[in-house]
Design an enzyme around this catalytic site. Structure first.
Site, PDB file in Angstrom:
ATOM      1  N   SER A 151      -9.700  -0.841   7.140  1.00 33.21           N
ATOM      2  CA  SER A 151      -9.136  -0.719   5.787  1.00 33.21           C
ATOM      3  C   SER A 151      -8.464  -1.963   5.227  1.00 33.21           C
ATOM      4  O   SER A 151      -8.065  -1.969   4.065  1.00 33.21           O
ATOM      5  CB  SER A 151      -8.149   0.447   5.749  1.00 33.21           C
ATOM      6  N   SER A 175      -9.380   1.392   2.993  1.00 34.36           N
ATOM      7  CA  SER A 175      -8.588   2.214   2.084  1.00 34.36           C
ATOM      8  C   SER A 175      -7.474   1.434   1.371  1.00 34.36           C
ATOM      9  O   SER A 175      -6.833   1.963   0.456  1.00 34.36           O
ATOM     10  CB  SER A 175      -7.962   3.387   2.856  1.00 34.36           C
ATOM     11  N   LYS A 218       0.839  -1.192   0.000  1.00 31.83           N
ATOM     12  CA  LYS A 218       0.000   0.000   0.000  1.00 31.83           C
ATOM     13  C   LYS A 218       0.884   1.255   0.000  1.00 31.83           C
ATOM     14  O   LYS A 218       1.925   1.305   0.662  1.00 31.83           O
ATOM     15  CB  LYS A 218      -0.892  -0.030   1.254  1.00 31.83           C
TER      16      LYS A 218
END
Length: 436
Positions: A142, A118, A41
């Protein structure tokens, strides 16, 4: 480090940037993650790159990292190869997975649905078989949410179990480094590296508590859970281990500080659990307050362009004061004690990961409000207690992915990972899926 040109048509829009980080080891040594690939990420520091935090204004105003986050380095030392950085929701402040700047990664299970955020690109990269596993962060949900939406495993570890050094913070009271995989064996291998665990030993759970009120928040059919999950538990451990509980009443009774957040009335006609809604309110207040302390100055100075939903959330955060923050910390402590008492060392709580299948792309915010409220009621259980949680894919239902979650006490991460390995083999049998 080798840069690779991007092929957005074939990578589901999962990547911000592709590159190759080779394992930090001798090629002749067999390591736990040898031959496995992973993606990261865009919130983790990687030497020579800017951690972009999902927003071009952030990337423009921040410097290249001088070192790599310890979590990423640990995976490289364990033999894995990193192939790139993945798209994420702006400033990690959404569970939808949509990004107006870098595009929305395509959900490999349902192209017309959001991938969840996310850690959207990380989940999509695994779900689309672009990598063997990936890493993300989970503050409010997330990792757990995109894992559920993309039909894969997602693990949120116990709070503070894994270093968040070299990771851009959202809210330190909740921030965790989590990971995704398509099968529980790789999920466990990655967990053993992160948690510095030896080979996992299977321990029979003392109880698996089915939170029946929480499942009323979800559109997952009860008969499906009964047919697949309960049958798998009974086959593996016997039926006596399964217990029912009304979690909302237990939390209301044993977390007295929640009274400050309990609404006097439920104006929404959709089913809700008042104590868990209050828990969610406390979690989101503390998250807003810590976000403001971390990033308020930067937002005020740079005035970044933020997408819908994110922009309003950030504005709300910047207006947050210290009022009731001490109560939020009291609630965290009380919930931790209450759930520790409920589960003991080797008990497990079974809840839905999210209220249902992934919402449609570009849904109106007002339409999603009830769904979000129910989602955070579920997500705040592990979030506010600091317990570990794993999202387990069940099967496609009406052509959409559905999941359940298991929650165990903090520091029981190894126990939970091993439990999922054992249980999932039987779940697949009950669901009529082929064995791995």
């Amino acid at each position: 480090m080798e840069n690779i040109s991007m092929e957005t048509s074939s990578d589901y829009g999962a990547y911000v940037e592709k590159f190759l980080l080779q394992p930090i080891s001798s090629p002749h040594v067999v390591l736990p993650l040898s031959s496995l690939t992973f993606a990261v990420k865009d919130i983790f520091d990687i030497e020579g790159y800017v951690a972009g935090f999902g927003n071009p204004d952030w990337a423009r105003t921040h410097k290249v990292a001088k070192s790599t986050a310890p979590t990423v380095s640990a995976l490289l030392r364990a033999g894995a190869t990193c192939v790139g950085k993945t798209v994420m929701d702006e400033m990690a402040y959404s569970i939808n997975g949509e990004n107006i700047h870098y595009g929305t990664p395509r959900n490999p299970c349902a192209a017309d649905r959001v991938p969840g955020g996310s850690s959207s690109g990380s989940a999509v990269a695994v779900g689309a078989t672009l990598v063997d596993f990936s890493i993300g962060t989970d503050t409010g949900g997330s990792v757990r949410v995109p894992a559920s939406y993309c039909g894969i495993f997602g693990f949120r570890p116990s709070h503070d179990a894994i270093s968040t050094s070299g990771v851009i913070p959202l809210a330190q009271s909740f921030d965790t480094v989590g990971w995704f995989a398509r099968d529980p064996t790789i999920l466990s291998k990655v967990g053993c590296v992160f948690l510095q665990l030896p080979e996992l030993v299977h321990v029979k759970p003392t109880c698996i508590i089915f939170a029946e009120d929480c499942f009323k928040l979800s559109s997952i059919p009860y008969d499906l859970v009964n047919r697949i999950v309960f049958k798998a538990v009974e086959k593996l451990y016997g039926g006596d281990i399964l217990k029912d509980a009304t979690l909302g009443e237990y939390v209301k009774t044993n977390v007295p500080s929640l009274k400050h957040f309990l609404s006097l009335e439920n104006t929404d006609q959709v089913y809700s659990i008042p104590s868990l809604a209050a828990l969610s309110s406390a979690m989101r207040l503390l998250q807003r307050y810590e976000f403001k302390n971390n990033h308020g100055e930067w937002v005020s100075e740079v005035k970044p362009v933020l997408g819908p939903g994110i922009s309003e959330r950030v504005s709300d955060a910047l207006r947050t004061t210290e009022e009731n923050i001490d109560i939020c910390h009291s609630i965290k402590g009380e919930l931790h004690a209450a759930l520790t008492s409920l589960l003991g060392d080797f008990g497990v709580l079974m809840i839905p990961t999210v209220p249902g299948p992934p919402p449609k792309l570009q849904s109106d915010a007002s339409e999603l409000e009830s769904f979000r409220a129910r989602a955070f009621s579920l997500l705040s259980i592990a979030g506010m207690s600091g317990f570990c949680q794993v999202s387990i894919p069940l099967q496609m239902y009406n052509n959409l992915p559905i999941s359940i979650s298991l929650v165990a006490r903090d520091s029981a991460d190894g126990f939970l990972l091993r439990l999922v390995e054992s249980l999932y083999e039987v779940i697949k049998e009950e669901a009529g899926q082929p064995k791995a």
